[in-house]
Write a protein that holds these residues in place. Structure first.
Motif, short mmCIF file in Angstrom:
data_model
loop_
_atom_site.label_atom_id
_atom_site.label_comp_id
_atom_site.label_asym_id
_atom_site.label_seq_id
_atom_site.Cartn_x
_atom_site.Cartn_y
_atom_site.Cartn_z
N GLU A 1 13.60 -38.52 -5.50
CA GLU A 1 14.63 -39.55 -5.42
C GLU A 1 14.39 -40.72 -6.38
O GLU A 1 15.26 -41.59 -6.49
CB GLU A 1 14.72 -40.06 -3.98
CG GLU A 1 15.25 -38.99 -3.02
CD GLU A 1 15.34 -39.46 -1.58
OE1 GLU A 1 14.66 -40.47 -1.26
OE2 GLU A 1 16.06 -38.83 -0.80
N SER A 2 13.25 -40.73 -7.07
CA SER A 2 13.02 -41.76 -8.08
C SER A 2 13.80 -41.47 -9.35
O SER A 2 13.90 -42.33 -10.23
CB SER A 2 11.53 -41.88 -8.40
OG SER A 2 11.05 -40.72 -9.03
N LEU A 3 14.35 -40.26 -9.46
CA LEU A 3 15.18 -39.91 -10.60
C LEU A 3 16.64 -40.20 -10.27
O LEU A 3 17.12 -39.85 -9.18
CB LEU A 3 15.02 -38.42 -10.95
CG LEU A 3 13.71 -38.06 -11.63
CD1 LEU A 3 13.46 -36.55 -11.58
CD2 LEU A 3 13.69 -38.54 -13.08
N PRO A 4 17.37 -40.84 -11.17
CA PRO A 4 18.76 -41.18 -10.87
C PRO A 4 19.62 -39.93 -10.71
O PRO A 4 19.46 -38.94 -11.42
CB PRO A 4 19.19 -41.99 -12.11
CG PRO A 4 18.25 -41.58 -13.19
CD PRO A 4 16.95 -41.27 -12.51
N SER A 5 20.51 -39.98 -9.74
CA SER A 5 21.47 -38.90 -9.48
C SER A 5 20.82 -37.62 -8.94
O SER A 5 21.47 -36.59 -8.90
CB SER A 5 22.29 -38.56 -10.74
OG SER A 5 22.95 -39.69 -11.22
N TRP A 6 19.56 -37.69 -8.57
CA TRP A 6 18.91 -36.55 -7.92
C TRP A 6 18.86 -36.83 -6.42
O TRP A 6 18.48 -37.92 -6.00
CB TRP A 6 17.48 -36.36 -8.45
CG TRP A 6 17.41 -35.79 -9.83
CD1 TRP A 6 18.18 -36.13 -10.91
CD2 TRP A 6 16.49 -34.81 -10.31
NE1 TRP A 6 17.80 -35.42 -12.01
CE2 TRP A 6 16.76 -34.59 -11.67
CE3 TRP A 6 15.47 -34.09 -9.71
CZ2 TRP A 6 16.04 -33.69 -12.44
CZ3 TRP A 6 14.74 -33.19 -10.47
CH2 TRP A 6 15.04 -32.99 -11.83
N LYS A 7 19.22 -35.84 -5.64
CA LYS A 7 19.19 -36.02 -4.19
C LYS A 7 18.57 -34.81 -3.52
O LYS A 7 18.68 -33.67 -4.00
CB LYS A 7 20.60 -36.26 -3.65
CG LYS A 7 21.57 -35.11 -3.87
CD LYS A 7 22.94 -35.44 -3.29
CE LYS A 7 23.93 -34.29 -3.53
NZ LYS A 7 25.25 -34.59 -2.95
N VAL A 8 17.89 -35.08 -2.43
CA VAL A 8 17.24 -34.03 -1.66
C VAL A 8 18.23 -33.52 -0.62
O VAL A 8 18.73 -34.30 0.19
CB VAL A 8 15.96 -34.56 -0.98
CG1 VAL A 8 15.35 -33.49 -0.08
CG2 VAL A 8 14.95 -35.02 -2.02
N VAL A 9 18.52 -32.22 -0.65
CA VAL A 9 19.48 -31.64 0.29
C VAL A 9 18.77 -30.79 1.36
O VAL A 9 19.42 -30.33 2.30
CB VAL A 9 20.53 -30.78 -0.44
CG1 VAL A 9 21.36 -31.65 -1.37
CG2 VAL A 9 19.87 -29.66 -1.23
N GLY A 10 17.48 -30.57 1.19
CA GLY A 10 16.74 -29.79 2.17
C GLY A 10 15.25 -29.95 1.96
O GLY A 10 14.80 -30.29 0.86
N LYS A 11 14.49 -29.72 3.00
CA LYS A 11 13.04 -29.85 2.89
C LYS A 11 12.36 -28.83 3.79
O LYS A 11 12.91 -28.43 4.82
CB LYS A 11 12.59 -31.27 3.25
CG LYS A 11 13.06 -31.73 4.63
CD LYS A 11 12.76 -33.20 4.85
CE LYS A 11 13.29 -33.66 6.22
NZ LYS A 11 13.05 -35.10 6.45
N PHE A 12 11.17 -28.42 3.37
CA PHE A 12 10.41 -27.42 4.12
C PHE A 12 8.94 -27.77 4.01
O PHE A 12 8.44 -28.08 2.93
CB PHE A 12 10.66 -26.02 3.58
CG PHE A 12 9.84 -24.95 4.27
CD1 PHE A 12 10.26 -24.39 5.46
CD2 PHE A 12 8.65 -24.50 3.72
CE1 PHE A 12 9.51 -23.42 6.10
CE2 PHE A 12 7.88 -23.53 4.34
CZ PHE A 12 8.32 -22.99 5.55
N LEU A 13 8.24 -27.73 5.15
CA LEU A 13 6.82 -28.02 5.19
C LEU A 13 6.10 -26.83 5.81
O LEU A 13 6.46 -26.38 6.90
CB LEU A 13 6.57 -29.28 6.04
CG LEU A 13 5.11 -29.71 6.26
CD1 LEU A 13 4.45 -30.06 4.94
CD2 LEU A 13 5.06 -30.89 7.21
N GLY A 14 5.11 -26.30 5.10
CA GLY A 14 4.40 -25.15 5.60
C GLY A 14 2.93 -25.18 5.24
O GLY A 14 2.53 -25.73 4.22
#
Length: 537
Positions: free
Chosen positions: A118-131
């Protein structure tokens, strides 16, 4: 003779078809016309003289078609790496259970990975996975069941255009595996994502050259993957395609290092000038976004500095003039922020910027005291400092600044009274454990401040003054000098004058801040000086 000419004609035809295929593929993919120009290092075409692939006196190769192919492919791959367009990112965070990660948690690791995206402009996180994983270097990174769970999660998620897999560096096989499994072309690891951030943040020529040097392993790996495919069969007799590509890489790397060396010489000249003037230098280091620039702004009372709340806001090492309460001038050097699991290629590329820290008189380590992962951030900074093999004079005099105290939750005692932390304290006599070994890297003093509100800044400045006086062997010396001479100006030019008073008898009493060498030089230049209050050096 005829056989040799026929052989050369066949090779020329193959090379022509090879280049034609390469250029056609590039045009179709990007819908742009690639020109066989020099690598667009800074986003615009550079001159042949400044950024040629080889030096003018080199006759290593005359194969211009291959050079055109190399430059076009490099430009294509680089443009793919640095397309700052809208990205919908699926963040995948592996957590490797090991002793080195006991100070952090999987959740905090995931939060940092999301912050990087998210520190990059116009980039957004739409999902996340932790394993969890025990084998991050395996083809699938995760165990089979976890990978299947990951695929099922991706199937029900909103569409995403890229994946960020938060490991230091993925192998080509791992990238290919994830690209095919998730049907996305863009797969980022920490190396390629941080390169994106670096390329966006750089401002000076030196930092741009360092980013270009840092990205070479990426472009080399991508070209190597190409050479194992369609292009490999078109190799020149006696020398493989990959041999020629490696040769071109050596030329570019040599050129970049040569340019960086010339810039380093200029930086060395600035350092030498400060040393001749006997100006103390204080290096400000810390984890990225800990508030280093904000602190420097507060210490210098600068009106022009504009700190930003983002990761790697500072990539260009900058020097800022400041004055202590005793009127001693000094320089604050803002350095590149540290990051956990920073790929060594990125660290190596910016190692030259660490020289200002290695040659400083004092180090200020800025910490974000409000960050939930501050203990792990401390460990990572200390690991980097220990790897730099700092001199004992620097290690034993570090000032630790715990910034952002205004964001900490209010603490109360049993009676409900607010408990205020002291602005200054001294650490416990307990060594830290790094890499399984006890290392005595405790700070000399701990100061608690808020760089934005100004809380604790005055106390910190006083601690900086005490430390500089001690590490540079400066002392207060009171001198009686004639009022009409150039004595006062000489001290101001070479040392510092804390106060001036007149005695009514055409003499001035100067409270000076000087080193022993400065005092001896002053006395050698003026024989009408009286020391009224000596100092022990």
């Amino acid at each position: 003779m005829g056989h040799r000419n026929l052989k050369q004609d066949v090779q020329a035809k193959l090379t022509s078809e090879w280049l034609k295929h390469s250029y056609t593929t590039a045009r179709l993919r990007d819908n742009v016309l690639l020109q066989p120009a020099r690598y667009k290092l800074f986003g615009h075409k550079q001159s042949e003289k400044e950024f040629s692939t080889k030096d003018d006196d080199s006759d290593t190769t005359n194969d211009e078609p291959l050079k055109d192919f190399f430059d076009a492919e490099w430009s294509l791959l680089s443009s793919d790496l640095y397309k700052f367009v809208d990205e919908s990112v699926f963040v995948i965070q592996p957590h490797v259970e090991s002793s080195s990660q006991k100070l952090t948690t999987p959740k905090l690791q995931l939060e940092e990975s999301i912050a990087l995206v998210e520190s990059l402009p116009s980039w957004k996180v739409v999902g996340k996975f932790l394993g969890l994983t025990k084998h991050p270097h395996s083809q699938y990174i995760f165990p089979k069941k976890s990978f299947e769970t990951l695929l099922r999660k991706a199937a029900v998620m909103p569409s995403f255009s890229s994946i960020f897999l938060s490991v230091e560096k993925m192998s080509p096989l791992q990238k290919e595996t994830y690209s095919k499994a998730f049907k996305v072309e863009k797969i980022f690891d920490r190396y390629t994502l941080v390169l994106q951030i670096f390329r966006l943040r750089v401002r000076t020529k030196e930092a741009k050259l360092q980013v270009a040097l840092a990205e070479m392993p990426y472009v080399r790996a991508m070209l190597a993957a190409k050479s194992s495919g369609n292009y490999q069969r078109h190799s020149i007799v006696g020398e493989s395609f990959q041999d020629r590509i490696n040769q071109e890489f050596r030329f570019k790397e040599q050129k970049l290092k040569k340019l960086l060396k010339s810039l380093k010489q200029k930086r060395d000249a600035h350092r030498a000038s400060r040393k001749r003037a006997n100006v103390p230098v204080v290096a400000v280091v810390g984890y990225t976004n800990a508030g280093k620039t904000s602190l420097i702004k507060a210490l210098t009372a600068s009106e022009t500095m504009e700190p930003k709340d983002q990761l790697f806001a500072t990539l260009d090492v900058t020097a800022h003039a400041a004055v202590l309460p005793n009127n001693l001038r000094y320089v604050l050097v803002d350095t590149v922020g540290f990051l956990s699991d920073l790929p060594h290629e990125l660290f190596d590329a910016f190692s030259a910027t660490m020289e200002d820290m290695l040659q400083a008189d004092l180090i200020i380590h800025v910490r974000d005291s409000n960050h939930p992962d501050h203990s792990n951030q401390l460990r990572n900074v200390l690991l980097i400092l220990s790897n730099l093999r700092l001199e004992e004079r620097l290690l034993s005099n570090i000032i630790e600044v715990r910034n952002k105290i205004d964001l900490l939750p209010v603490r109360t005692d049993e009676d409900g009274e607010v408990v205020n932390l002291p602005e200054v304290s001294w650490p416990k006599s307990q060594p830290l454990r790094l890499k399984g070994e006890q290392v005595d890297m405790r700070p000399a003093v701990i100061c608690r401040v808020s760089a934005t509100s100004g809380a604790g800044i005055r106390t910190l400045i006083n601690q900086i003054q005490k430390s500089i006086m001690r590490v540079t062997n400066r002392q207060r010396v009171v001198l009686c000098v004639p009022a009409g001479g150039s004595h006062l100006q000489w001290i101001r030019n070479h040392g510092a004058v804390e106060s001036v008073t007149g005695d009514g008898d055409y003499h001035l009493s100067l409270t000076t801040i000087v080193t022993q060498a400065q005092l001896h030089k002053f006395l050698a230049n003026f024989d009408d000086v009286k020391i009224t209050q000596d100092a022990v050096f």
